[in-house]
Design an enzyme around this catalytic site. Structure first.
Site, mmCIF file in Angstrom:
data_model
loop_
_atom_site.group_PDB
_atom_site.id
_atom_site.type_symbol
_atom_site.label_atom_id
_atom_site.label_comp_id
_atom_site.label_asym_id
_atom_site.label_seq_id
_atom_site.Cartn_x
_atom_site.Cartn_y
_atom_site.Cartn_z
ATOM 1 N N SER A 153 33.366 46.357 44.285
ATOM 2 C CA SER A 153 34.137 45.605 43.165
ATOM 3 C C SER A 153 33.238 45.391 41.974
ATOM 4 C CB SER A 153 34.652 44.025 43.736
ATOM 5 O OG SER A 153 35.149 43.535 42.873
ATOM 6 N N TYR A 166 33.881 36.403 48.803
ATOM 7 C CA TYR A 166 34.481 37.848 48.394
ATOM 8 C C TYR A 166 33.278 38.419 47.612
ATOM 9 C CZ TYR A 166 37.231 41.573 46.438
ATOM 10 O OH TYR A 166 37.728 42.649 45.983
#
Length: 262
Positions: A153, A166
Site C-alpha cells: 500500500s 495498518y
C-alpha cells in the site's frame, strides 16, 4: 473512463498456474478474472466460500479455468494445504498474487486496542509471510522459478494518520518483499509488491461510511483527481507476474494517482 478501465490482456499466461488470495471480491477478484482472461489456470483463495465460488464461476463462464480453495492466510496449515491442493490439481505453481488483507482501523495510535493490532498484523503480515513461505518452497522444487506479487500500500511507503497499525503492517510487507527478492533471485523467483493508493473497493466504502467527510479530502490527495479502480491494480499485478517484467524484482510498484509524488 472512470469505473470502466479498459483491460487488454493477450493470452500471455497460457499454461501458467496462478494463485490469487483475497480473491472473493475487490482487487483480488479483478486480478483473478484478468489472469483467467490471459489464459492462466487460476486458484481462487479466500475465507469467503460464496464469494470465492462466485469468482471461480465467473472465470469459467468467461472460458477460463479456475479452482476455488477456502483458506485463511493467517493459518499455516491452511496455507500449506492451499499450495498442496494447487499442485495436486494443476501440477505446479508459477505465479502468486498475495492480496488478502484487512483494514479495520480509523483512530489515533494511542486509542487502538491490542486485539485490533493482533488481527491486522495476523492477516496482513503473518498471512503474507506464510503465503510466500509455502509458495517459495514449491517454486524451488520445480523448474522455471516463479513470480510473486504482494499487495502492500502507499501506507507501506509513507505514514498514514489514524491507520498506524495498518501502515506498520504494509511497511512490513514491503520489507519482506525486498528481503525475499534478494534471497531467492538466484533461483529465478521474482518477488515484488504493488502499492495502491485509494481504490474503489468495499474497504473504501466502509471507511467512508465511518467518516463521510474523508471522501473529498482523500480525492484531493490524488493529483490525478480521482480514486483508482480495481482493474488498474489488477493490471499492475499481471505485469509484475509477466515475462515483460523479467528483470524486475524487489520493487514496490506504486499505483496511486500521484498521491506519493507530492
Amino acid at each position: 473512463m472512470v469505473g470502466k478501465i479498459k483491460q487488454q490482456h493477450e493470452r500471455t499466461f497460457d499454461g501458467k498456474v496462478v494463485m490469487v488470495t483475497g480473491a472473493a471480491a475487490g482487487i483480488g477478484r479483478a486480478a483473478a478474472l484478468a489472469f483467467g482472461r490471459a489464459g492462466a489456470c487460476v486458484v481462487v483463495a479466500d475465507t469467503s466460500v460464496d464469494g470465492g465460488h462466485a469468482t471461480a464461476a465467473m472465470i469459467v463462464e468467461a472460458g477460463g479455468k479456475a479452482l476455488f480453495v477456502q483458506a485463511n492466510v493467517a493459518r499455516a496449515a491452511e496455507v500449506e494445504a492451499l499450495v498442496d491442493k494447487t499442485v495436486a490439481y494443476y501440477g505446479r505453481l508459477d505465479c502468486a498474487f498475495n492480496n488478502a488483507g484487512i483494514e479495520e482501523e480509523s483512530q489515533p495510535l494511542a486509542d487502538c486496542e491490542e486485539a485490533l493490532f493482533d488481527r491486522i498484523i495476523d492477516v496482513n503480515v503473518k498471512g503474507a509471510w506464510l503465503c510466500m513461505k509455502y509458495q517459495i518452497r514449491q517454486m524451488l522444487k520445480q523448474e522455471g522459478g516463479g513470480a510473486i506479487v504482494n499487495t502492500a500500500s502507499v501506507a507501506g511507503l509513507v505514514g498514514a494518520p489514524t491507520q498506524a497499525v495498518y501502515s506498520a503492517s504494509k511497511h512490513a510487507v514491503v520489507g519482506m518483499t525486498k528481503t525475499a527478492a534478494a534471497e531467492y533471485g538466484h533461483a529465478g523467483i521474482r518477488i515484488n509488491s504493488v502499492c495502491p493508493g485509494v481504490i474503489n473497493t468495499a474497504m473504501l466504502t466502509r471507511a467512508l461510511v465511518r467518516e463521510p467527510s474523508r471522501e473529498k479530502r482523500l480525492k484531493h490527495l490524488h493529483p490525478i483527481g480521482r480514486f483508482g479502480e480495481v482493474s488498474e491494480i489488477a493490471n499492475a499485478a499481471l505485469w509484475l507476474c509477466s515475462d515483460q517484467a523479467s528483470f524486475v524484482t524487489g520493487h514496490q510498484l506504486t499505483v496511486d494517482g500521484g498521491l506519493t509524488a507530492i
